[in-house]
Design a protein around this motif. Structure first.
Motif, PDB file in Angstrom:
ATOM      1  N   GLU A   1      -6.351  -6.015  36.157  1.00  0.00           N
ATOM      2  CA  GLU A   1      -5.574  -6.830  35.237  1.00  0.00           C
ATOM      3  C   GLU A   1      -4.217  -7.214  35.848  1.00  0.00           C
ATOM      4  O   GLU A   1      -3.754  -8.356  35.702  1.00  0.00           O
ATOM      5  N   GLN A   2      -3.601  -6.251  36.543  1.00  0.00           N
ATOM      6  CA  GLN A   2      -2.304  -6.538  37.192  1.00  0.00           C
ATOM      7  C   GLN A   2      -2.444  -7.608  38.264  1.00  0.00           C
ATOM      8  O   GLN A   2      -1.565  -8.460  38.441  1.00  0.00           O
TER       9      GLN A   2
ATOM     10  N   SER B   1       3.700 -13.246  32.392  1.00  0.00           N
ATOM     11  CA  SER B   1       2.957 -12.613  33.494  1.00  0.00           C
ATOM     12  C   SER B   1       3.785 -11.514  34.158  1.00  0.00           C
ATOM     13  O   SER B   1       3.280 -10.429  34.489  1.00  0.00           O
ATOM     14  N   THR B   2       5.060 -11.780  34.348  1.00  0.00           N
ATOM     15  CA  THR B   2       5.924 -10.789  34.982  1.00  0.00           C
ATOM     16  C   THR B   2       6.096  -9.562  34.092  1.00  0.00           C
ATOM     17  O   THR B   2       6.072  -8.413  34.560  1.00  0.00           O
ATOM     18  N   ALA B   3       6.251  -9.783  32.763  1.00  0.00           N
ATOM     19  CA  ALA B   3       6.384  -8.651  31.835  1.00  0.00           C
ATOM     20  C   ALA B   3       5.130  -7.796  31.825  1.00  0.00           C
ATOM     21  O   ALA B   3       5.174  -6.554  31.824  1.00  0.00           O
ATOM     22  N   ALA B   4       3.948  -8.436  31.795  1.00  0.00           N
ATOM     23  CA  ALA B   4       2.691  -7.684  31.815  1.00  0.00           C
ATOM     24  C   ALA B   4       2.547  -6.904  33.125  1.00  0.00           C
ATOM     25  O   ALA B   4       2.093  -5.747  33.128  1.00  0.00           O
ATOM     26  N   ASP B   5       2.932  -7.530  34.236  1.00  0.00           N
ATOM     27  CA  ASP B   5       2.853  -6.862  35.535  1.00  0.00           C
ATOM     28  C   ASP B   5       3.708  -5.603  35.555  1.00  0.00           C
ATOM     29  O   ASP B   5       3.268  -4.520  35.977  1.00  0.00           O
ATOM     30  N   LEU B   6       4.920  -5.701  35.093  1.00  0.00           N
ATOM     31  CA  LEU B   6       5.819  -4.543  35.091  1.00  0.00           C
ATOM     32  C   LEU B   6       5.354  -3.474  34.101  1.00  0.00           C
ATOM     33  O   LEU B   6       5.498  -2.257  34.355  1.00  0.00           O
ATOM     34  N   ALA B   7       4.770  -3.895  32.958  1.00  0.00           N
ATOM     35  CA  ALA B   7       4.258  -2.919  31.990  1.00  0.00           C
ATOM     36  C   ALA B   7       3.102  -2.117  32.579  1.00  0.00           C
ATOM     37  O   ALA B   7       3.014  -0.891  32.409  1.00  0.00           O
ATOM     38  N   ILE B   8       2.182  -2.793  33.236  1.00  0.00           N
ATOM     39  CA  ILE B   8       1.066  -2.099  33.889  1.00  0.00           C
ATOM     40  C   ILE B   8       1.585  -1.135  34.944  1.00  0.00           C
ATOM     41  O   ILE B   8       1.061  -0.034  35.136  1.00  0.00           O
ATOM     42  N   GLU B   9       2.668  -1.556  35.672  1.00  0.00           N
ATOM     43  CA  GLU B   9       3.260  -0.675  36.683  1.00  0.00           C
ATOM     44  C   GLU B   9       3.757   0.612  36.025  1.00  0.00           C
ATOM     45  O   GLU B   9       3.579   1.717  36.572  1.00  0.00           O
ATOM     46  N   ASP B  10       4.363   0.489  34.851  1.00  0.00           N
ATOM     47  CA  ASP B  10       4.844   1.682  34.136  1.00  0.00           C
ATOM     48  C   ASP B  10       3.682   2.567  33.689  1.00  0.00           C
ATOM     49  O   ASP B  10       3.750   3.800  33.740  1.00  0.00           O
TER      50      ASP B  10
END
Length: 420
Positions: free
Chosen positions: A388-389, A350-359
């Protein structure tokens, strides 16, 4: 002595009103008594008049040895004196000095024109000043005026301080003896109306350390004045004067010692107050140190538990590090770190997906600024990515809450191990 007075006793209510009025005055006309003792002065005077109605409270001017004049309270009248089965009345004045009631009042025998102070007398000086042990041993606040009158009456009944002198008649007769029989002299006065008030006894022979008599000089008839005669023994006169001087010196030393002891007691009371305040501060500091000690012990338990957790983690992962080092020194990052449980794996994803969406959102911002992506397309993509984030962040939050509960349960289980 003075016969019983025919005037009615003063009204107690009027006396209380008078005392309340004079003791409540302020300003230049106020009486020179301490404010915290005026209630006690009023109470003692009311009690005195209730027990001895022949005494009356007044205010009058008192003159000290140094010439100072001050307005003071006094109790003026007579006190009973039983003598040989008959009760006589002794006229006295009780002056409440400025230091009253912490110090004893000044008491004077107040003879009328037809009375003479007995010489010598163990408790009354030629000026009329009274000195009895109760006055010397005055203790604040237990000593009071009612007990003082009782002691005066008892002392005078053992040795009356006054005797009557006969008025001169036109036919001269031998002058009376300087010390007539007290019984006969009292009988000659008892039953007669008191003569009109005349000059009082002077303070010419007041003892050192006592205030002078506040009355005028005595004017006795010529035949009643005590004059030295040739029969007086010079040795006896010298001895009597030396004894009086010695008594005055001893009394002065006692007063000085008493004042010094009082100063020492005040200092000790002040030191006691300081010590008590320091004791309270020390007890307060000791309690704070004990609370701090308990807090540190709790923190130490937490640190020990965390250290135990870290030691367990190191022991569990030490073999994995050795195995990774044997594979041609090519360490795959994704294979180097493994999640310990499903919850940790879920938080990581979940944290990886959150940071990817931020990028991705950041890249879209740059593309809009450069004009590569149309604005409406940018808004549509940001809306989808934000939704999604949000779901990824909510999932991570719930998983972290579940991990916290599991960690608390694990710590509770370890506490029992350390406590035991």
């Amino acid at each position: 002595m003075v016969p019983p007075s025919s005037t009615p006793p003063p009204n107690p209510q009027q006396i209380q009103q008078f005392l309340s009025s004079v003791l409540s005055q302020r300003g230049p006309s106020a009486l020179p008594y301490s404010e915290d003792t005026k209630w006690l002065i009023r109470q003692q005077l009311v009690s005195l008049i209730s027990n001895y109605p022949s005494l009356e409270p007044k205010t009058a001017t008192f003159t000290h040895n140094d010439g100072r004049s001050v307005n003071l309270l006094q109790a003026d009248g007579t006190i009973p004196m039983p003598f040989q089965g008959v009760t006589y009345n002794i006229p006295i004045v009780i002056w409440l000095m400025e230091s009253y009631p912490r110090y004893a009042p000044a008491v004077y025998v107040n003879p009328t024109r037809d009375m003479i102070i007995k010489r010598p007398h163990p408790h009354v000086s030629p000026s009329g000043l009274v000195s009895i042990p109760y006055l010397h041993n005055w203790i604040y606040p237990s000593s009071n005026l009612v007990d003082l009158v009782l002691h005066l009456s008892s002392a005078f009944s053992r040795d009356p301080p006054l005797y009557s002198q006969r008025r001169p008649n036109p036919n001269p007769s031998p002058s009376p003896s300087p010390n007539p029989s007290i019984n006969s002299s009292m009988t000659s006065t008892y039953g007669q109306h008191p003569p009109p008030p005349g000059p009082r006894v002077a303070a010419t022979a007041a003892a050192a350390g006592y205030p002078p008599s506040p009355y005028g000089r005595v004017q006795h008839p010529q035949h009643s004045q005590a004059r030295p005669t040739s029969t007086d023994d010079a040795a006896e006169v010298y001895k009597r004067n030396a004894m009086n001087k010695l008594v005055e010196m001893v009394h002065g030393d006692i007063i000085g010692m008493r004042k010094a002891r009082e100063v020492e007691m005040e200092g000790m009371f002040s030191a006691q107050a300081v010590l008590r305040r320091r004791e309270e501060e020390i007890n307060k500091g000791l309690k704070e140190m004990q609370d701090e000690k308990e807090g540190l012990e709790q923190q130490l338990q937490v640190v020990l538990m965390n250290a135990d957790v870290l030691d367990s983690w190191i022991r569990d992962n030490e073999g994995k590090i050795k195995n990774l080092g044997k594979k041609n020194n090519n360490v795959d990052v994704d294979e180097a770190i493994h999640c310990v449980d499903v919850l940790s794996k879920q938080v990581l994803d979940s944290t990886a997906a959150d940071l990817a969406i931020e990028d991705v959102v950041y890249s879209l911002d740059k593309a809009v600024q450069d004009g590569v992506v149309p604005f409406d397309q940018y808004l549509r993509n940001v809306r989808l990515l934000s939704r999604e984030q949000f779901f990824h962040r909510a999932t991570a939050s719930k998983v972290k809450e579940a991990q916290m509960q599991a960690q608390v349960a694990n710590m509770a289980a370890r506490i029992s191990h350390f406590v035991s």
